[in-house]
Scaffold this motif. Structure first.
Motif, short mmCIF file in Angstrom:
data_model
loop_
_atom_site.label_atom_id
_atom_site.label_comp_id
_atom_site.label_asym_id
_atom_site.label_seq_id
_atom_site.Cartn_x
_atom_site.Cartn_y
_atom_site.Cartn_z
N VAL A 80 -18.35 -20.20 45.71
CA VAL A 80 -19.01 -20.67 44.49
C VAL A 80 -17.99 -20.86 43.38
O VAL A 80 -17.18 -19.97 43.10
CB VAL A 80 -20.08 -19.64 44.03
N ILE A 98 -29.51 -21.93 49.53
CA ILE A 98 -28.41 -22.67 48.90
C ILE A 98 -28.97 -23.70 47.92
O ILE A 98 -28.52 -23.79 46.77
CB ILE A 98 -27.52 -23.36 49.96
N THR A 154 -27.43 -23.15 44.16
CA THR A 154 -26.97 -24.31 43.39
C THR A 154 -27.77 -24.51 42.11
O THR A 154 -27.28 -25.14 41.17
CB THR A 154 -26.99 -25.61 44.23
N VAL A 214 -23.56 -22.51 37.79
CA VAL A 214 -22.95 -22.85 39.08
C VAL A 214 -22.52 -24.31 39.06
O VAL A 214 -23.33 -25.20 38.80
CB VAL A 214 -23.91 -22.56 40.25
N SER A 258 -20.12 -25.64 41.68
CA SER A 258 -19.94 -26.13 43.04
C SER A 258 -20.21 -25.03 44.04
O SER A 258 -20.02 -23.85 43.75
CB SER A 258 -18.52 -26.66 43.23
N VAL A 259 -20.68 -25.44 45.21
CA VAL A 259 -20.92 -24.51 46.31
C VAL A 259 -20.43 -25.16 47.59
O VAL A 259 -20.80 -26.29 47.90
CB VAL A 259 -22.43 -24.15 46.45
#
Length: 155
Positions: A73, A124, A129, A134, A136-137
């Motif tokens: 993350v 996710i 997300t 947040v 980017s994942v």
């Protein structure tokens, strides 16, 4: 500061890591002292924070958690308040079993277990997300575990 431990303390820690269910009498026998001082030493190690607790390790696959995955993350902001807020959010996600704040390109590494791929994907998309801050994942599904040593190496 590292703890100042003698050889018996180290042996107690090693034995308890190997088998946290043994009786104090058995532990005392293994480390070569009598039961009362052994119990005092264990309590002192607990009070000093060297022994954090005792738990049973379970086989997640046999309990229906067939997917183990990692989520890397990146956050928009890394201010202390934002990092703490994300850490607190992570505490509320049951699928996340371990969380590490990292230096470098990724801010957090999350180890997740899930009963199936669909449940992990939903987590996710709908939770991770969508969480505040947040950016980017990236995810990685495990193929198989090649080492599992959830203990501290004590010689």
């Amino acid at each position: 500061m590292k703890a100042r431990l003698d050889a018996i303390d180290w042996q107690i820690l090693k034995e308890l890591q190997d088998d946290g269910r043994m009786t104090n009498v058995e532990l005392a026998r293994r480390v070569g002292i009598s039961a009362p001082p052994c119990l005092r030493r264990v309590r002192a190690l607990e009070e000093a924070g060297l022994i954090l607790g005792y738990r049973t390790l379970l086989d997640e696959k046999q309990l229906g958690y067939d997917v183990t995955a990692f989520a890397m993350v990146g956050l928009h902001s890394q201010t202390e308040a934002d990092l703490i807020a994300f850490e607190q959010t992570v505490q509320n996600w049951p699928l996340v079993r371990e969380s590490y704040m990292l230096s470098g390109e990724v801010d957090f590494l999350l180890k997740c277990v899930s009963p199936d791929l669909q449940t992990f994907q939903n987590f996710i998309i709908r939770e991770l997300t969508a969480a505040p801050n947040v950016d980017s994942v990236r995810t990685a599904l495990t193929i198989r575990r090649t080492k599992d040593e959830p203990v501290v190496p004590i010689d």
